[in-house]
Motif scaffolding. Structure first.
Motif, PDB file in Angstrom:
ATOM      1  N   GLU A   1      64.714 144.285  27.286  1.00  0.00           N
ATOM      2  CA  GLU A   1      63.893 143.468  26.386  1.00  0.00           C
ATOM      3  C   GLU A   1      64.116 143.855  24.921  1.00  0.00           C
ATOM      4  O   GLU A   1      64.110 143.000  24.036  1.00  0.00           O
ATOM      5  N   GLY A   2      64.322 145.147  24.657  1.00  0.00           N
ATOM      6  CA  GLY A   2      64.544 145.581  23.289  1.00  0.00           C
ATOM      7  C   GLY A   2      65.805 144.980  22.697  1.00  0.00           C
ATOM      8  O   GLY A   2      65.843 144.619  21.510  1.00  0.00           O
ATOM      9  N   MET A   3      66.844 144.869  23.501  1.00  0.00           N
ATOM     10  CA  MET A   3      68.080 144.238  23.037  1.00  0.00           C
ATOM     11  C   MET A   3      67.849 142.768  22.717  1.00  0.00           C
ATOM     12  O   MET A   3      68.346 142.249  21.703  1.00  0.00           O
ATOM     13  N   LEU A   4      67.106 142.082  23.556  1.00  0.00           N
ATOM     14  CA  LEU A   4      66.842 140.666  23.327  1.00  0.00           C
ATOM     15  C   LEU A   4      66.047 140.442  22.045  1.00  0.00           C
ATOM     16  O   LEU A   4      66.324 139.507  21.287  1.00  0.00           O
ATOM     17  N   ARG A   5      65.062 141.291  21.799  1.00  0.00           N
ATOM     18  CA  ARG A   5      64.300 141.165  20.554  1.00  0.00           C
ATOM     19  C   ARG A   5      65.202 141.353  19.351  1.00  0.00           C
ATOM     20  O   ARG A   5      65.122 140.589  18.373  1.00  0.00           O
ATOM     21  N   TYR A   6      66.055 142.348  19.412  1.00  0.00           N
ATOM     22  CA  TYR A   6      66.969 142.618  18.300  1.00  0.00           C
ATOM     23  C   TYR A   6      67.950 141.449  18.130  1.00  0.00           C
ATOM     24  O   TYR A   6      68.210 141.003  17.004  1.00  0.00           O
ATOM     25  N   ALA A   7      68.507 140.940  19.242  1.00  0.00           N
ATOM     26  CA  ALA A   7      69.457 139.827  19.176  1.00  0.00           C
ATOM     27  C   ALA A   7      68.813 138.596  18.555  1.00  0.00           C
ATOM     28  O   ALA A   7      69.424 137.905  17.732  1.00  0.00           O
ATOM     29  N   ARG A   8      67.581 138.335  18.943  1.00  0.00           N
ATOM     30  CA  ARG A   8      66.871 137.164  18.409  1.00  0.00           C
ATOM     31  C   ARG A   8      66.671 137.294  16.900  1.00  0.00           C
ATOM     32  O   ARG A   8      66.841 136.321  16.152  1.00  0.00           O
ATOM     33  N   GLU A   9      66.359 138.492  16.437  1.00  0.00           N
ATOM     34  CA  GLU A   9      66.144 138.718  15.009  1.00  0.00           C
ATOM     35  C   GLU A   9      67.435 138.593  14.201  1.00  0.00           C
ATOM     36  O   GLU A   9      67.395 138.204  13.026  1.00  0.00           O
ATOM     37  N   GLN A  10      68.579 138.922  14.822  1.00  0.00           N
ATOM     38  CA  GLN A  10      69.844 138.955  14.106  1.00  0.00           C
ATOM     39  C   GLN A  10      70.634 137.654  14.199  1.00  0.00           C
ATOM     40  O   GLN A  10      71.719 137.554  13.620  1.00  0.00           O
ATOM     41  N   SER A  11      70.118 136.669  14.922  1.00  0.00           N
ATOM     42  CA  SER A  11      70.911 135.487  15.258  1.00  0.00           C
ATOM     43  C   SER A  11      70.298 134.208  14.713  1.00  0.00           C
ATOM     44  O   SER A  11      69.090 134.154  14.453  1.00  0.00           O
ATOM     45  N   PRO A  12      71.119 133.174  14.551  1.00  0.00           N
ATOM     46  CA  PRO A  12      70.591 131.879  14.109  1.00  0.00           C
ATOM     47  C   PRO A  12      69.665 131.284  15.161  1.00  0.00           C
ATOM     48  O   PRO A  12      69.720 131.629  16.338  1.00  0.00           O
ATOM     49  N   SER A  13      68.846 130.344  14.732  1.00  0.00           N
ATOM     50  CA  SER A  13      67.801 129.803  15.602  1.00  0.00           C
ATOM     51  C   SER A  13      68.350 128.945  16.735  1.00  0.00           C
ATOM     52  O   SER A  13      67.643 128.680  17.703  1.00  0.00           O
ATOM     53  N   GLY A  14      69.598 128.521  16.665  1.00  0.00           N
ATOM     54  CA  GLY A  14      70.143 127.632  17.684  1.00  0.00           C
ATOM     55  C   GLY A  14      70.456 128.297  19.007  1.00  0.00           C
ATOM     56  O   GLY A  14      70.746 127.612  19.993  1.00  0.00           O
ATOM     57  N   LEU A  15      70.401 129.629  19.073  1.00  0.00           N
ATOM     58  CA  LEU A  15      70.712 130.340  20.299  1.00  0.00           C
ATOM     59  C   LEU A  15      69.435 130.624  21.092  1.00  0.00           C
ATOM     60  O   LEU A  15      68.359 130.747  20.527  1.00  0.00           O
ATOM     61  N   ALA A  16      69.581 130.733  22.412  1.00  0.00           N
ATOM     62  CA  ALA A  16      68.439 130.986  23.286  1.00  0.00           C
ATOM     63  C   ALA A  16      68.621 132.331  23.980  1.00  0.00           C
ATOM     64  O   ALA A  16      69.746 132.762  24.250  1.00  0.00           O
ATOM     65  N   TRP A  17      67.502 132.991  24.267  1.00  0.00           N
ATOM     66  CA  TRP A  17      67.532 134.336  24.836  1.00  0.00           C
ATOM     67  C   TRP A  17      66.587 134.417  26.019  1.00  0.00           C
ATOM     68  O   TRP A  17      65.487 133.857  25.984  1.00  0.00           O
ATOM     69  N   LEU A  18      67.026 135.138  27.053  1.00  0.00           N
ATOM     70  CA  LEU A  18      66.245 135.182  28.282  1.00  0.00           C
ATOM     71  C   LEU A  18      66.411 136.535  28.954  1.00  0.00           C
ATOM     72  O   LEU A  18      67.531 137.018  29.132  1.00  0.00           O
ATOM     73  N   ALA A  19      65.294 137.159  29.320  1.00  0.00           N
ATOM     74  CA  ALA A  19      65.346 138.398  30.092  1.00  0.00           C
ATOM     75  C   ALA A  19      65.814 138.063  31.500  1.00  0.00           C
ATOM     76  O   ALA A  19      65.246 137.186  32.160  1.00  0.00           O
ATOM     77  N   ALA A  20      66.854 138.760  31.954  1.00  0.00           N
ATOM     78  CA  ALA A  20      67.447 138.403  33.238  1.00  0.00           C
ATOM     79  C   ALA A  20      68.211 139.571  33.820  1.00  0.00           C
ATOM     80  O   ALA A  20      68.763 140.401  33.095  1.00  0.00           O
ATOM     81  N   ASP A  21      68.246 139.598  35.135  1.00  0.00           N
ATOM     82  CA  ASP A  21      69.010 140.565  35.913  1.00  0.00           C
ATOM     83  C   ASP A  21      70.272 139.859  36.401  1.00  0.00           C
ATOM     84  O   ASP A  21      70.193 138.787  37.009  1.00  0.00           O
ATOM     85  N   ALA A  22      71.432 140.433  36.157  1.00  0.00           N
ATOM     86  CA  ALA A  22      72.693 139.803  36.563  1.00  0.00           C
ATOM     87  C   ALA A  22      72.780 139.609  38.066  1.00  0.00           C
ATOM     88  O   ALA A  22      73.540 138.752  38.541  1.00  0.00           O
ATOM     89  N   GLU A  23      72.012 140.372  38.828  1.00  0.00           N
ATOM     90  CA  GLU A  23      72.038 140.252  40.279  1.00  0.00           C
ATOM     91  C   GLU A  23      71.043 139.214  40.796  1.00  0.00           C
ATOM     92  O   GLU A  23      70.982 138.974  42.007  1.00  0.00           O
ATOM     93  N   ALA A  24      70.282 138.597  39.900  1.00  0.00           N
ATOM     94  CA  ALA A  24      69.323 137.554  40.277  1.00  0.00           C
ATOM     95  C   ALA A  24      69.140 136.631  39.075  1.00  0.00           C
ATOM     96  O   ALA A  24      68.090 136.625  38.432  1.00  0.00           O
ATOM     97  N   LEU A  25      70.148 135.858  38.760  1.00  0.00           N
ATOM     98  CA  LEU A  25      70.142 135.044  37.552  1.00  0.00           C
ATOM     99  C   LEU A  25      69.117 133.915  37.645  1.00  0.00           C
ATOM    100  O   LEU A  25      69.080 133.176  38.633  1.00  0.00           O
ATOM    101  N   PRO A  26      68.276 133.752  36.618  1.00  0.00           N
ATOM    102  CA  PRO A  26      67.279 132.679  36.605  1.00  0.00           C
ATOM    103  C   PRO A  26      67.880 131.368  36.112  1.00  0.00           C
ATOM    104  O   PRO A  26      67.351 130.725  35.185  1.00  0.00           O
ATOM    105  N   LEU A  27      68.987 130.976  36.704  1.00  0.00           N
ATOM    106  CA  LEU A  27      69.724 129.777  36.295  1.00  0.00           C
ATOM    107  C   LEU A  27      69.932 128.883  37.510  1.00  0.00           C
ATOM    108  O   LEU A  27      70.102 129.369  38.635  1.00  0.00           O
ATOM    109  N   ARG A  28      69.959 127.574  37.267  1.00  0.00           N
ATOM    110  CA  ARG A  28      70.186 126.625  38.354  1.00  0.00           C
ATOM    111  C   ARG A  28      71.601 126.758  38.902  1.00  0.00           C
ATOM    112  O   ARG A  28      72.539 127.078  38.174  1.00  0.00           O
ATOM    113  N   SER A  29      71.748 126.480  40.169  1.00  0.00           N
ATOM    114  CA  SER A  29      73.072 126.478  40.786  1.00  0.00           C
ATOM    115  C   SER A  29      73.935 125.402  40.136  1.00  0.00           C
ATOM    116  O   SER A  29      73.442 124.329  39.747  1.00  0.00           O
TER     117      SER A  29
END
Length: 265
Positions: free
Chosen positions: A78-106
């Motif tokens: 979560e700390g990385m995501l907060r930092y990434a959001r602060e350093q990046s333009p508003s057009g990007l999206a950020w999501l807490a996720a585990d690579a072994e259980a991706l919260p993305l549609r098939s």
């Protein structure tokens, strides 16, 4: 790697703590990630892109710039995501996720990119199964990971001092290749790059690993602080490896491309 080797909560906490210092010492990480980015095919049009283990968002932003598309940055820290959001333009999206259980549609993504993140997955086959699931037919998974031989100098120096695990363990290349072959993708490519960094003093290497959040996260590591006598013994053992350019630290990086077939669902 097994769950006994890597603890995801410790990984997330360690990299969250390192969010503010990571980019200051991440030259190797930027180099190998840029090499992976350069391996992406120019002939494929990627519309939906995700950066798994995005960290501070460096390559999330690079992907968005290269393909002129929105990119989703995912990370377990979560700390990385907060930092990434602060350093990046508003057009990007950020999501807490585990690579072994991706919260993305098939079948929702054209490209999954992941630079120096999947070595922290206890079960790499599970992460690749998830990647296969969320990729569209014809999609690509591009990732790099550290393999055995990484930080071999530090590991061998510690072995001369005591029997504890002081250096992260990484998967042997033949084991990685076997996992890639069994992951179900229509085709895959794997090349290994060797990078040797040099340091004036051992403390520069150990401080860098801590700043990256990549210090020892394995089971079997010693508890408590490392005593001065053991640190002196470690320094003496490492000094036997000194070269004209300094103390070497080797990184073995596997660069991998996986392609899902057009007929695979």
């Amino acid at each position: 790697m097994s769950d006994a080797v890597i603890d995801k909560q410790q990984v997330a906490a360690s990299f969250s703590r390192a969010a503010g210092t990571y980019d200051q010492v991440a030259e190797l990480q930027r180099n190998v990630g840029s090499n992976l980015l350069g391996r992406l095919p120019d002939t494929v049009q990627f519309e939906a892109l995700a950066d798994i283990g995005c960290g501070t968002g460096y390559f999330t932003r690079a992907l968005a710039q290269r393909f002129a598309k929105p990119v989703l940055g995912l990370d377990i820290a979560e700390g990385m995501l907060r930092y990434a959001r602060e350093q990046s333009p508003s057009g990007l999206a950020w999501l807490a996720a585990d690579a072994e259980a991706l919260p993305l549609r098939s079948a929702s993504q054209d490209l999954l990119f992941s630079s120096l993140a999947l070595q922290w997955c206890p079960q790499l086959p599970l992460a690749l199964n998830e990647a296969f699931r969320v990729l569209k037919p014809g999609g690509c998974m591009a990732f790099n990971t550290l393999v055995a031989g990484t930080l071999v100098e530090l590991r061998e120096a510690w072995q001369a001092v005591d029997g504890f695990v002081h250096v992260n363990r990484f998967m042997p290349l033949p084991q990685l290749q076997g996992i890639l072959a069994g992951a179900g993708f229509a085709s895959w490519h794997c090349e290994v790059e060797m990078h040797v960094l040099h340091y004036a003093q051992l403390s520069e290497l150990t401080h860098e690993l801590k700043a990256l959040g990549a210090h020892n996260l394995n089971a079997g590591r010693p508890s408590g602080l490392t005593g001065r006598a053991r640190l002196r013994a470690l320094t003496t053992a490492y000094e036997t490896r000194r070269q004209a350019t300094g103390l070497p630290a080797t990184y073995q990086v596997a660069q991998v491309l996986l392609f899902k077939g057009l007929d695979q669902v």
